[in-house]
Structure formats: structure tokens, C-alpha cells
Design a protein around this motif. Structure first.
Motif, PDB file in Angstrom:
ATOM      1  N   LEU A 244       0.838  -1.201   0.000  1.00 20.83           N
ATOM      2  CA  LEU A 244       0.000   0.000   0.000  1.00 20.83           C
ATOM      3  C   LEU A 244       0.876   1.256   0.000  1.00 20.83           C
ATOM      4  O   LEU A 244       1.958   1.275   0.600  1.00 20.83           O
ATOM      5  N   THR A 245       0.379   2.288  -0.654  1.00 20.90           N
ATOM      6  CA  THR A 245       1.024   3.587  -0.613  1.00 20.90           C
ATOM      7  C   THR A 245       0.390   4.422   0.489  1.00 20.90           C
ATOM      8  O   THR A 245      -0.657   4.060   1.027  1.00 20.90           O
ATOM      9  N   VAL A 246       1.021   5.533   0.807  1.00 21.77           N
ATOM     10  CA  VAL A 246       0.451   6.442   1.800  1.00 21.77           C
ATOM     11  C   VAL A 246      -0.906   6.948   1.321  1.00 21.77           C
ATOM     12  O   VAL A 246      -1.857   7.091   2.107  1.00 21.77           O
ATOM     13  N   ASP A 247      -1.023   7.204   0.025  1.00 16.98           N
ATOM     14  CA  ASP A 247      -2.300   7.670  -0.521  1.00 16.98           C
ATOM     15  C   ASP A 247      -3.383   6.602  -0.368  1.00 16.98           C
ATOM     16  O   ASP A 247      -4.538   6.922  -0.067  1.00 16.98           O
ATOM     17  N   ASP A 248      -3.012   5.324  -0.578  1.00 22.40           N
ATOM     18  CA  ASP A 248      -3.981   4.233  -0.398  1.00 22.40           C
ATOM     19  C   ASP A 248      -4.497   4.208   1.038  1.00 22.40           C
ATOM     20  O   ASP A 248      -5.710   4.088   1.284  1.00 22.40           O
ATOM     21  N   VAL A 249      -3.587   4.304   2.002  1.00 23.69           N
ATOM     22  CA  VAL A 249      -3.981   4.259   3.410  1.00 23.69           C
ATOM     23  C   VAL A 249      -4.834   5.474   3.764  1.00 23.69           C
ATOM     24  O   VAL A 249      -5.837   5.371   4.488  1.00 23.69           O
ATOM     25  N   SER A 250      -4.459   6.647   3.259  1.00 23.44           N
ATOM     26  CA  SER A 250      -5.225   7.863   3.541  1.00 23.44           C
ATOM     27  C   SER A 250      -6.649   7.756   2.998  1.00 23.44           C
ATOM     28  O   SER A 250      -7.607   8.150   3.654  1.00 23.44           O
ATOM     29  N   THR A 251      -6.776   7.208   1.771  1.00 22.07           N
ATOM     30  CA  THR A 251      -8.107   7.063   1.172  1.00 22.07           C
ATOM     31  C   THR A 251      -8.967   6.080   1.962  1.00 22.07           C
ATOM     32  O   THR A 251     -10.157   6.314   2.187  1.00 22.07           O
TER      33      THR A 251
ATOM     34  N   THR B 167      -8.713   5.205   5.164  1.00 22.32           N
ATOM     35  CA  THR B 167      -8.967   5.557   6.568  1.00 22.32           C
ATOM     36  C   THR B 167      -9.490   6.967   6.752  1.00 22.32           C
ATOM     37  O   THR B 167      -9.924   7.318   7.851  1.00 22.32           O
ATOM     38  N   ARG B 168      -9.434   7.791   5.691  1.00 25.35           N
ATOM     39  CA  ARG B 168      -9.826   9.204   5.765  1.00 25.35           C
ATOM     40  C   ARG B 168      -8.887  10.019   6.683  1.00 25.35           C
ATOM     41  O   ARG B 168      -9.247  11.076   7.169  1.00 25.35           O
ATOM     42  N   VAL B 169      -7.706   9.470   6.932  1.00 24.67           N
ATOM     43  CA  VAL B 169      -6.672  10.225   7.657  1.00 24.67           C
ATOM     44  C   VAL B 169      -5.834  10.973   6.620  1.00 24.67           C
ATOM     45  O   VAL B 169      -5.362  10.372   5.656  1.00 24.67           O
ATOM     46  N   ARG B 170      -5.661  12.263   6.823  1.00 29.51           N
ATOM     47  CA  ARG B 170      -4.961  13.070   5.822  1.00 29.51           C
ATOM     48  C   ARG B 170      -3.546  12.561   5.575  1.00 29.51           C
ATOM     49  O   ARG B 170      -2.881  12.046   6.480  1.00 29.51           O
TER      50      ARG B 170
ATOM     51  N   VAL C 292      -0.532  10.973   8.044  1.00 27.21           N
ATOM     52  CA  VAL C 292       0.035   9.631   7.880  1.00 27.21           C
ATOM     53  C   VAL C 292       1.558   9.713   7.816  1.00 27.21           C
ATOM     54  O   VAL C 292       2.270   8.941   8.474  1.00 27.21           O
ATOM     55  N   HIS C 293       2.068  10.668   7.011  1.00 24.93           N
ATOM     56  CA  HIS C 293       3.518  10.855   6.922  1.00 24.93           C
ATOM     57  C   HIS C 293       4.103  11.205   8.294  1.00 24.93           C
ATOM     58  O   HIS C 293       5.170  10.695   8.692  1.00 24.93           O
ATOM     59  N   ALA C 294       3.421  12.104   9.037  1.00 23.59           N
ATOM     60  CA  ALA C 294       3.930  12.525  10.342  1.00 23.59           C
ATOM     61  C   ALA C 294       3.973  11.363  11.327  1.00 23.59           C
ATOM     62  O   ALA C 294       4.954  11.184  12.064  1.00 23.59           O
TER      63      ALA C 294
END
Length: 278
Positions: free
Chosen positions: A37-44, A46-49, A53-55
Motif C-alpha cells: 500500500l502507498t500512503v495515498d492508499d492508506v489515507s483514502t 482511513t480518511r486520515v490526511r 500519515v507521513h507525520a
């Protein structure tokens, strides 16, 4: 024979300190990469910006806005990358002197109060009120016209039972042996000026994430087989289904017949009126 430490005694001690354990952010990052998974996949999902996620993956929890929100983000991200969130939460609490004191929970599940707010007429109370009014009227009439034999005769003949008889047809409209169809109940319980979504785990368990139009989280957790949740909002409901194939949906009182596949993750949005998937 040599005297001194054996080779086994000269081996370095295994480092089992807290410093040797991967950090929370590093653990989440490795699990995300292992899951493909990419960070964008996880953000989409979970709705976490993305920035948060990076932080978090960099062990910077200041962007979360407090310990309560940080714990919630850790829990959500861990589930999204197929990790048990409990060890990560314990590691987070240990690094901050223990778990924070509980705060009052917000009234998240407004939709669970739909049925009590939309009960049918209380015919028993109406009948009792009618009897009280009739008895009071008859008593007043008897008191005012005590010398009127006709009135006394009418009371003796049972004016009050007549009032009961007049109310009895109303009570007969309710048949105790009949149970409403679940679909009919869902339609009757769904207000026309709101969007109402009922989520039921009929074929297995599934992780459910629900949010209203303001972005407030209505539910974030595991729905076990046989359990159901109902959500309501004035505009729209956003859903993420971890295993859509195990879920049955009723939206605004209507059954959704989408052919969700077992194990599939579905992101859905429903609004008022006829169910519309966004």
C-alpha cells in the motif's frame, strides 16, 4: 586447560531494551510497505490526511492534535495495514507515562435513537384519557342535574362503559400476534428529510468506518456476524466497508442489492431520498 571465560561467556548480550524495539511509526510504515500500500492508499481507506500519515510514520504525533486523537489515528492506521493496534497503543502510552484519563464520549450514535423518536400513537394512553374526560363530564352533569331522574338513569345504565366501547374499536386495530416485516419497519423508521443507513453483518464480520457530512466519525470498529449499526445525518453518510461481501445495507429504508464481493473494500456515500451511491 584454559582458565577464564568460555567462548559462550564472551558472546554479546542480546539487546532486549525498549530502544531495540522498532518505533510506532517505523512499525506502521513497514507493515504498509509489506501490504503493498502507498500512503495515498492508506489515507483514502482511513480518511486520515496524507500529511498526518507521513507525520505518524515519522513518529511525529504533534499533528494529531492530542493524545486521544493520536491513539485513534494509530488504531485506524494499524487496522488498515493488517496490524493488531493494541501493542502499538501500549507502546504509545508507555512512552507518555501511561494511558490518558478518559474523556466524556460524544453522542456518536444519533441514529440508534430513531425508533424511540418515531413510535406509533400510544392508543392505551389515548383510551385512558378519553375515559377520564367522559367520566368527568358525566360526573359534572350528575352534579348539576341531581334532580333529573333521566340523567341518573343514564348513569346507572352505564354511560362510562359506552365511552369504553367507543374507544375499543381503536384498540382493535393493533393485533398483538402480528409482527411487522423488518423491511417495512426500516422504511417506516427512515425520516424523509434525513439519510439513514443500516449496516448489518449477515455473512461474517467486517471492519466498518462511518462518517457524517461534517467529517465527524460515527463508528470505527469491527462489526461481528449478526450485529448491525444504524447511522443518520441530515445530508450524507460516508462508509468504508472492510469486507463488503459480508455486509447487507438498508439505505433510507430500501435494501441495497449491490453485488459486493467477499473480502472487497468498498467506499460508499449515501444521500437523502432514493439511495444514490457516490
Amino acid at each position: 586447560m584454559s582458565i577464564g571465560n568460555s567462548p559462550e561467556d564472551e558472546r554479546p548480550f542480546e539487546d532486549v531494551s525498549e530502544e531495540a524495539r522498532p518505533s510506532i511509526g517505523r512499525t506502521l510504515q513497514q507493515a504498509r510497505i509489506a501490504a503493498g500500500l502507498t500512503v495515498d492508499d492508506v489515507s483514502t481507506a482511513t480518511r486520515v490526511r496524507i500529511a498526518i500519515v507521513h507525520a505518524i510514520e515519522a513518529d511525529n504525533f504533534a499533528a494529531c492534535g492530542g493524545d486521544v486523537y493520536a491513539r485513534g489515528h494509530i488504531k485506524t492506521l494499524a487496522r488498515a495495514v493488517h496490524l493488531d493496534p493494541i501493542p502499538l497503543l501500549e507502546q504509545y502510552d508507555a512512552g507518555r507515562g501511561g494511558r490518558p484519563a478518559p474523556t466524556p464520549a460524544a453522542p456518536l450514535f444519533e441514529a440508534e435513537r430513531i425508533r424511540p423518536e418515531r413510535r406509533g400513537p400510544n392508543w392505551t394512553a389515548a383510551m385512558v384519557a378519553a375515559i377520564v374526560v367522559v367520566v368527568g363530564f358525566v360526573g359534572f352533569t350528575v352534579f348539576e342535574g341531581g334532580n333529573d331522574g333521566g340523567t341518573k338513569e343514564q348513569v346507572a345504565d352505564g354511560t362510562t362503559p359506552t365511552a369504553t366501547d367507543s374507544a375499543s374499536p381503536t384498540t382493535k386495530t393493533t393485533k398483538p400476534d402480528e409482527k411487522p416485516d423488518p423491511t417495512d419497519s426500516a422504511i417506516a423508521a427512515a425520516p424523509q428529510d434525513k439519510v439513514t443507513v443500516q449496516v448489518s453483518a449477515v455473512d461474517g464480520r467486517s471492519w466498518i468506518y462511518a462518517k457524517n457530512h461534517n467529517g465527524r466519525i460515527l463508528f470505527d470498529g469491527l462489526l461481528k456476524k449478526g450485529q448491525s449499526k444504524t447511522f443518520q445525518d441530515s445530508t450524507k453518510i460516508n462508509l468504508v466497508l472492510g469486507d463488503a461481501g459480508a455486509i447487507q445495507l438498508y439505505v433510507n429504508g430500501k435494501k441495497i442489492d449491490d453485488d459486493f464481493q467477499p473480502g472487497a473494500v468498498e467506499r460508499l456515500t449515501y444521500t437523502k431520498g432514493d439511495p444514490q451511491v457516490g
